[in-house]
Design a protein around this motif. Sequence first.
Motif, PDB file in Angstrom:
ATOM      1  N   GLU A  80       0.869  -1.187   0.000  1.00 22.56           N
ATOM      2  CA  GLU A  80       0.000   0.000   0.000  1.00 22.56           C
ATOM      3  C   GLU A  80       0.903   1.232   0.000  1.00 22.56           C
ATOM      4  N   ALA A  81       0.813   2.022  -1.053  1.00 27.83           N
ATOM      5  CA  ALA A  81       1.663   3.218  -1.177  1.00 27.83           C
ATOM      6  C   ALA A  81       0.829   4.479  -1.006  1.00 27.83           C
ATOM      7  N   THR A  82       1.366   5.418  -0.181  1.00 24.66           N
ATOM      8  CA  THR A  82       0.710   6.705   0.033  1.00 24.66           C
ATOM      9  C   THR A  82       1.616   7.807  -0.521  1.00 24.66           C
ATOM     10  N   TYR A  83       1.102   8.504  -1.501  1.00 29.53           N
ATOM     11  CA  TYR A  83       1.850   9.592  -2.151  1.00 29.53           C
ATOM     12  C   TYR A  83       1.405  10.887  -1.470  1.00 29.53           C
ATOM     13  N   CYS A  84       2.310  11.509  -0.702  1.00 31.53           N
ATOM     14  CA  CYS A  84       1.936  12.654   0.142  1.00 31.53           C
ATOM     15  C   CYS A  84       2.462  13.993  -0.416  1.00 31.53           C
ATOM     16  N   GLY A  85       1.809  15.076   0.048  1.00 33.41           N
ATOM     17  CA  GLY A  85       2.261  16.431  -0.291  1.00 33.41           C
ATOM     18  C   GLY A  85       2.105  16.768  -1.764  1.00 33.41           C
ATOM     19  N   LEU A  86       0.993  16.357  -2.351  1.00 29.91           N
ATOM     20  CA  LEU A  86       0.759  16.630  -3.781  1.00 29.91           C
ATOM     21  C   LEU A  86       0.134  18.004  -3.988  1.00 29.91           C
ATOM     22  N   ASP A  87       0.279  18.441  -5.184  1.00 28.50           N
ATOM     23  CA  ASP A  87      -0.414  19.675  -5.583  1.00 28.50           C
ATOM     24  C   ASP A  87      -1.710  19.261  -6.286  1.00 28.50           C
ATOM     25  N   LYS A  88      -1.577  18.708  -7.468  1.00 21.09           N
ATOM     26  CA  LYS A  88      -2.746  18.226  -8.187  1.00 21.09           C
ATOM     27  C   LYS A  88      -2.892  16.719  -7.971  1.00 21.09           C
TER      28      LYS A  88
ATOM     29  N   GLY B 128       3.918   3.817 -13.988  1.00 20.37           N
ATOM     30  CA  GLY B 128       4.378   4.957 -14.782  1.00 20.37           C
ATOM     31  C   GLY B 128       3.284   5.919 -15.190  1.00 20.37           C
ATOM     32  N   GLN B 129       2.032   5.589 -14.830  1.00 22.66           N
ATOM     33  CA  GLN B 129       0.915   6.481 -15.168  1.00 22.66           C
ATOM     34  C   GLN B 129       0.947   7.723 -14.292  1.00 22.66           C
ATOM     35  N   LYS B 130       0.673   8.884 -14.867  1.00 24.82           N
ATOM     36  CA  LYS B 130       0.647  10.139 -14.116  1.00 24.82           C
ATOM     37  C   LYS B 130      -0.562  10.161 -13.187  1.00 24.82           C
ATOM     38  N   ILE B 131      -0.307  10.395 -11.886  1.00 24.20           N
ATOM     39  CA  ILE B 131      -1.405  10.421 -10.911  1.00 24.20           C
ATOM     40  C   ILE B 131      -1.537  11.792 -10.243  1.00 24.20           C
ATOM     41  N   GLY B 132      -0.511  12.643 -10.349  1.00 25.39           N
ATOM     42  CA  GLY B 132      -0.575  13.965  -9.736  1.00 25.39           C
ATOM     43  C   GLY B 132       0.714  14.727  -9.950  1.00 25.39           C
ATOM     44  N   THR B 133       0.844  15.830  -9.165  1.00 27.76           N
ATOM     45  CA  THR B 133       2.061  16.664  -9.254  1.00 27.76           C
ATOM     46  C   THR B 133       2.583  16.945  -7.855  1.00 27.76           C
ATOM     47  N   VAL B 134       3.886  17.318  -7.795  1.00 24.91           N
ATOM     48  CA  VAL B 134       4.528  17.584  -6.505  1.00 24.91           C
ATOM     49  C   VAL B 134       4.032  18.909  -5.936  1.00 24.91           C
ATOM     50  N   GLY B 135       3.687  18.866  -4.621  1.00 23.48           N
ATOM     51  CA  GLY B 135       3.259  20.071  -3.916  1.00 23.48           C
ATOM     52  C   GLY B 135       4.061  20.212  -2.637  1.00 23.48           C
ATOM     53  N   VAL B 136       3.355  20.444  -1.503  1.00 24.85           N
ATOM     54  CA  VAL B 136       4.015  20.663  -0.205  1.00 24.85           C
ATOM     55  C   VAL B 136       3.385  19.743   0.844  1.00 24.85           C
ATOM     56  N   ASP B 137       4.259  19.080   1.586  1.00 28.56           N
ATOM     57  CA  ASP B 137       3.803  18.261   2.720  1.00 28.56           C
ATOM     58  C   ASP B 137       3.784  19.163   3.942  1.00 28.56           C
ATOM     59  N   PRO B 138       2.617  19.415   4.586  1.00 27.80           N
ATOM     60  CA  PRO B 138       2.511  20.337   5.714  1.00 27.80           C
ATOM     61  C   PRO B 138       3.490  20.049   6.849  1.00 27.80           C
ATOM     62  N   THR B 139       3.798  18.756   7.111  1.00 26.95           N
ATOM     63  CA  THR B 139       4.699  18.434   8.226  1.00 26.95           C
ATOM     64  C   THR B 139       6.175  18.564   7.846  1.00 26.95           C
ATOM     65  N   GLU B 140       6.439  18.863   6.561  1.00 27.37           N
ATOM     66  CA  GLU B 140       7.825  18.996   6.114  1.00 27.37           C
ATOM     67  C   GLU B 140       7.970  20.206   5.181  1.00 27.37           C
ATOM     68  N   SER B 141       7.225  21.236   5.492  1.00 26.90           N
ATOM     69  CA  SER B 141       7.188  22.411   4.608  1.00 26.90           C
ATOM     70  C   SER B 141       8.513  23.172   4.570  1.00 26.90           C
ATOM     71  N   LEU B 142       9.342  23.060   5.601  1.00 28.28           N
ATOM     72  CA  LEU B 142      10.620  23.756   5.630  1.00 28.28           C
ATOM     73  C   LEU B 142      11.714  22.996   4.887  1.00 28.28           C
ATOM     74  N   GLU B 143      11.407  21.809   4.436  1.00 24.58           N
ATOM     75  CA  GLU B 143      12.366  21.029   3.648  1.00 24.58           C
ATOM     76  C   GLU B 143      12.317  21.486   2.185  1.00 24.58           C
ATOM     77  N   SER B 144      13.341  21.150   1.447  1.00 20.33           N
ATOM     78  CA  SER B 144      13.341  21.472   0.009  1.00 20.33           C
ATOM     79  C   SER B 144      12.239  20.668  -0.675  1.00 20.33           C
ATOM     80  N   PRO B 145      11.742  21.105  -1.836  1.00 22.32           N
ATOM     81  CA  PRO B 145      10.638  20.418  -2.510  1.00 22.32           C
ATOM     82  C   PRO B 145      10.935  18.916  -2.709  1.00 22.32           C
ATOM     83  N   HIS B 146       9.932  18.127  -2.431  1.00 25.62           N
ATOM     84  CA  HIS B 146      10.122  16.667  -2.524  1.00 25.62           C
ATOM     85  C   HIS B 146       8.761  15.964  -2.513  1.00 25.62           C
ATOM     86  N   LEU B 147       8.783  14.693  -2.841  1.00 26.35           N
ATOM     87  CA  LEU B 147       7.609  13.832  -2.681  1.00 26.35           C
ATOM     88  C   LEU B 147       7.842  12.950  -1.461  1.00 26.35           C
ATOM     89  N   HIS B 148       6.897  12.994  -0.547  1.00 27.90           N
ATOM     90  CA  HIS B 148       6.989  12.123   0.640  1.00 27.90           C
ATOM     91  C   HIS B 148       6.197  10.849   0.321  1.00 27.90           C
TER      92      HIS B 148
END
Length: 233
Positions: free
Chosen positions: A176-184, A196-216
């Motif tokens: 079970e995979a959870t893709y966190c901090g998405l934008d779309k 490989g199917q597009k499911i969303g875009t990278v946004g901000v994870d509220p608990t790691e907002s001070l980190e550089s942009p990333h996918l949690h």
Amino acid sequence: MKVSSNRNSKKNRGFYIALGVCLIAVGAAAWTTYDSVTKYTEPQSSAESKAAETNDTVSGIFVNDVSSAPTSSAKPVSSSPASSSAAPAVSSKTGTEPTAAAANTFTMPVSGKVSQAFSKKPVFNKTLGDYRAHTGVDLSAKTGETVKACADGVVTKVANDDRNGNTIVIKHGSIEATYCGLDKMLVKEKQTVKRGQKIGTVGVDPTESLESPHLHLIMKQNGQYIDPMTILK
């Protein structure tokens, strides 16, 4: 003179009678002794001799030789019936155990490398200012970058929460995979997706907002957190 002669004759006769009795008694005693000695020295009977040789006596009573007792030729019968065929092997797998995870090939959902590794031990969180376990992995990516499904699967949840922001949960077989901090978020619940199917875009994870942009990215197997990098290629 005749009277004296008669007396002497009677005395002599009594002497000889007593002597004869003594001789008879001595002879009888000698015969008894001889008979006892000869009987003692006579050999034992064959049955008694066998008992003495084989020690088959108990309290002086002869016992038949146990070796002459008949033996049974019957073979012991097994207490458990023989099975007609070997029992079929029972598979340890059940319908709920993972099979798709092994068949699936898991690939990176974004192009970046690991910026924060998975850790069950507490690590410092800059945003929250405390130490806590990092139950996922942070994969560096630009804001708005495409997020792809790691493997074939089914979307089980599309939601927004205060902890992880916009999240998409996909069931990839046993993983079970959870893709966190998405934008779309570009998929819906119960939708089937391909690797490989597009499911969303990278946004901000509220608990790691001070980190550089990333996918949690969080992964669980059978309800237990696992390190995503152990299966991602």
